[in-house]
Design a protein around this motif. Structure first.
Motif, PDB file in Angstrom:
ATOM      1  N   PHE A 142       0.835  -1.203   0.000  1.00 18.50           N
ATOM      2  CA  PHE A 142       0.000   0.000   0.000  1.00 18.50           C
ATOM      3  C   PHE A 142       0.869   1.252   0.000  1.00 18.50           C
ATOM      4  CE2 PHE A 142      -2.733  -2.830   2.881  1.00 18.50           C
ATOM      5  CZ  PHE A 142      -3.286  -3.478   1.800  1.00 18.50           C
ATOM      6  N   GLN A 143       1.999   1.182   0.686  1.00 15.84           N
ATOM      7  CA  GLN A 143       2.892   2.343   0.729  1.00 15.84           C
ATOM      8  C   GLN A 143       3.458   2.627  -0.663  1.00 15.84           C
ATOM      9  OE1 GLN A 143       5.571   1.122   3.859  1.00 15.84           O
ATOM     10  NE2 GLN A 143       4.242   1.924   5.475  1.00 15.84           N
ATOM     11  N   ALA A 144       3.789   1.551  -1.414  1.00 11.09           N
ATOM     12  CA  ALA A 144       4.301   1.740  -2.784  1.00 11.09           C
ATOM     13  C   ALA A 144       3.227   2.368  -3.665  1.00 11.09           C
ATOM     14  CB  ALA A 144       4.755   0.391  -3.357  1.00 11.09           C
ATOM     15  N   VAL A 145       1.981   1.925  -3.482  1.00 12.41           N
ATOM     16  CA  VAL A 145       0.862   2.503  -4.239  1.00 12.41           C
ATOM     17  C   VAL A 145       0.752   3.995  -3.941  1.00 12.41           C
ATOM     18  CG1 VAL A 145      -1.680   2.564  -4.349  1.00 12.41           C
ATOM     19  CG2 VAL A 145      -0.479   0.368  -4.466  1.00 12.41           C
ATOM     20  N   ARG A 146       0.872   4.348  -2.654  1.00 12.97           N
ATOM     21  CA  ARG A 146       0.802   5.764  -2.261  1.00 12.97           C
ATOM     22  C   ARG A 146       1.910   6.582  -2.915  1.00 12.97           C
ATOM     23  NH1 ARG A 146      -1.713   7.767   2.102  1.00 12.97           N
ATOM     24  NH2 ARG A 146      -3.209   6.401   3.113  1.00 12.97           N
ATOM     25  N   GLN A 147       3.125   6.029  -2.942  1.00 15.59           N
ATOM     26  CA  GLN A 147       4.250   6.783  -3.507  1.00 15.59           C
ATOM     27  C   GLN A 147       4.063   6.983  -5.014  1.00 15.59           C
ATOM     28  OE1 GLN A 147       7.554   4.487  -1.923  1.00 15.59           O
ATOM     29  NE2 GLN A 147       6.815   4.873   0.155  1.00 15.59           N
ATOM     30  N   GLY A 190       0.644  11.173   1.347  1.00 19.56           N
ATOM     31  CA  GLY A 190      -0.711  11.319   0.826  1.00 19.56           C
ATOM     32  C   GLY A 190      -0.962  12.728   0.316  1.00 19.56           C
ATOM     33  N   ARG A 191      -2.194  12.986  -0.059  1.00 25.37           N
ATOM     34  CA  ARG A 191      -2.542  14.292  -0.623  1.00 25.37           C
ATOM     35  C   ARG A 191      -2.216  15.470   0.300  1.00 25.37           C
ATOM     36  NH1 ARG A 191      -8.563  14.033  -2.504  1.00 25.37           N
ATOM     37  NH2 ARG A 191      -8.655  12.657  -0.692  1.00 25.37           N
ATOM     38  N   PHE A 203      -6.691  21.754  -6.998  1.00 24.17           N
ATOM     39  CA  PHE A 203      -6.010  20.655  -7.676  1.00 24.17           C
ATOM     40  C   PHE A 203      -6.308  19.245  -7.168  1.00 24.17           C
ATOM     41  CE2 PHE A 203      -2.835  24.237  -7.791  1.00 24.17           C
ATOM     42  CZ  PHE A 203      -2.978  24.533  -9.147  1.00 24.17           C
ATOM     43  N   LEU A 204      -6.477  19.092  -5.849  1.00 29.66           N
ATOM     44  CA  LEU A 204      -6.312  17.756  -5.267  1.00 29.66           C
ATOM     45  C   LEU A 204      -7.593  17.046  -4.864  1.00 29.66           C
ATOM     46  CD1 LEU A 204      -3.225  18.635  -3.016  1.00 29.66           C
ATOM     47  CD2 LEU A 204      -3.191  17.476  -5.246  1.00 29.66           C
ATOM     48  N   LYS A 205      -8.686  17.801  -4.723  1.00 27.00           N
ATOM     49  CA  LYS A 205      -9.946  17.149  -4.352  1.00 27.00           C
ATOM     50  C   LYS A 205     -10.398  16.199  -5.451  1.00 27.00           C
ATOM     51  CE  LYS A 205     -13.604  19.545  -2.746  1.00 27.00           C
ATOM     52  NZ  LYS A 205     -14.389  20.723  -2.258  1.00 27.00           N
ATOM     53  N   LYS A 206     -11.255  15.271  -5.079  1.00 25.16           N
ATOM     54  CA  LYS A 206     -11.763  14.316  -6.065  1.00 25.16           C
ATOM     55  C   LYS A 206     -12.296  15.052  -7.291  1.00 25.16           C
ATOM     56  CE  LYS A 206     -14.607  10.244  -6.558  1.00 25.16           C
ATOM     57  NZ  LYS A 206     -15.553   9.312  -5.967  1.00 25.16           N
ATOM     58  N   ALA A 242      -5.615  17.607 -10.695  1.00 28.93           N
ATOM     59  CA  ALA A 242      -4.438  16.798 -10.357  1.00 28.93           C
ATOM     60  C   ALA A 242      -4.797  15.577  -9.503  1.00 28.93           C
ATOM     61  CB  ALA A 242      -3.399  17.645  -9.626  1.00 28.93           C
ATOM     62  N   TRP A 243      -6.098  15.364  -9.320  1.00 27.52           N
ATOM     63  CA  TRP A 243      -6.528  14.228  -8.501  1.00 27.52           C
ATOM     64  C   TRP A 243      -6.295  12.917  -9.250  1.00 27.52           C
ATOM     65  CZ3 TRP A 243     -10.828  10.810  -9.351  1.00 27.52           C
ATOM     66  CH2 TRP A 243     -11.073   9.937  -8.284  1.00 27.52           C
ATOM     67  N   VAL A 244      -5.837  11.937  -8.532  1.00 30.29           N
ATOM     68  CA  VAL A 244      -5.614  10.615  -9.121  1.00 30.29           C
ATOM     69  C   VAL A 244      -6.346   9.609  -8.239  1.00 30.29           C
ATOM     70  CG1 VAL A 244      -3.851   8.840  -9.566  1.00 30.29           C
ATOM     71  CG2 VAL A 244      -3.353  11.239 -10.065  1.00 30.29           C
ATOM     72  N   PRO A 245      -7.193   8.766  -8.832  1.00 34.16           N
ATOM     73  CA  PRO A 245      -7.874   7.774  -7.991  1.00 34.16           C
ATOM     74  C   PRO A 245      -6.853   6.840  -7.356  1.00 34.16           C
ATOM     75  CG  PRO A 245      -8.322   7.383 -10.326  1.00 34.16           C
ATOM     76  CD  PRO A 245      -7.542   8.649 -10.241  1.00 34.16           C
TER      77      PRO A 245
END
Ligand SMILES: [Zn+2]
Ligand SMILES: [Zn+2]
Length: 288
Positions: free
Chosen positions: A95-100, A132-133, A156-159, A163-166
């Motif tokens: 999960f940490q790799a996904v976050r990065q 995180g965001r 930029f960052l809200k859903k 720049a938001w990324v799911p």
């Protein structure tokens, strides 16, 4: 009356306090027990446990996992896990790799929008494995590209902002299983925020142990509704401030006071599960 705060973040995820600071503020708030629940991390738990022991506060190992069920995002709190559990550690690292990777993608979007932020500056600022965001927002402020974190989220960052990324998430059923195999209890976090009511029965079938009825952003009415739901599904009741640092100049810690009797009930569920499921005692974390 004894109270607990079972939802606290440190700088090992997107909080701003060290584990020792969290415990210090917990002591000032007069807490009898507290749990660290960093996003996808149990790294702060050893230090928090030591600080709690010195301060005479009962410490509960915790984590907050982001998951989904039927396309609905749900945050799962895990309590009393063995922080050394191998599968838990392996999965958390994923999960940490996904976050990065998500941070890199968000920064790439910002660059396409001619916002000259570098991913490295976010990682340096975050200085943890679970960025995180909020860290992207703080990096934008630090670089003078936004005035406030709120502005960074709005622009930029809200859903669904540019720049938001799911975020790739694990299934909630897997999350419950992951917490259980590590000897812990799985609790649905702040259901009033995620609007996850419709998936409660499916998670209960998967073995969900509890629900966070008391939360900074739950009104009294909302808390009452979830207390009724907890009663209906025979779920344990938890609560916490979800403190990430200072809010309007004050630490949120202790802003939500969970009566200690609920901590007793959590502990007796862990103990009974241990003997029922045949988990050797050594894998059960002694909460004292
Ligand atoms: Zn959450
Ligand atoms: Zn949280």
């Amino acid at each position: 009356m004894k109270f607990a705060d079972l939802h606290l973040h440190t700088y090992f995820s997107d909080g701003t306090f060290s584990p020792e600071e969290v415990v210090g503020y917990g002591q000032k708030a007069g807490l009898a027990a507290l749990a660290l629940t960093d996003h996808d991390s149990v790294e702060g738990c050893t230090r928090a446990a030591a600080a709690c022991a010195a301060a005479g506060i009962e410490f509960i190992t915790g984590v907050e996992l982001t998951a989904e069920h039927d396309d609905i995002e749900v945050h799962l709190l895990g309590y009393f896990m063995d922080a050394q559990n191998e599968k838990l550690i392996v999965e958390i690292a994923k999960f940490q790799a996904v976050r990065q990777n998500r941070i890199r993608e968000m920064v790439a979007h910002l660059n396409e929008l001619n916002v000259p932020l570098e991913a490295e500056s976010v990682f340096v600022l975050a200085n943890c494995k679970s960025p995180g965001r909020p860290h992207v927002a703080r990096a934008l402020v630090k670089a003078g590209l936004c005035k406030t974190s709120d502005e960074a989220f709005e622009r930029f960052l809200k859903k669904n902002r540019p720049a938001w990324v799911p975020k790739a998430k694990m299934s909630a059923l897997q999350g419950v299983g992951l917490i259980h195999q590590a000897g812990g209890l799985a609790v649905m976090a702040h259901p009033g925020l995620n609007r996850t009511d419709e998936i409660i029965p499916a998670l209960v079938d998967a073995g969900l142990d509890g629900i966070e009825c008391f939360h900074t952003k739950h009104s009294t009415k909302t808390a009452e509704r979830y207390l009724e739901i907890a009663d209906k599904f025979n779920l344990l009741v938890t609560g916490g401030s979800d403190c990430h640092g200072f809010s309007k100049g004050k630490p949120l810690i202790g802003g939500v006071k969970l009566p200690y009797e609920h901590v007793e009930k959590l502990k007796s569920r862990v103990e009974n599960r241990g003997s029922r499921a045949g988990i050797p005692d050594s894998t059960l974390r002694n909460p004292h």
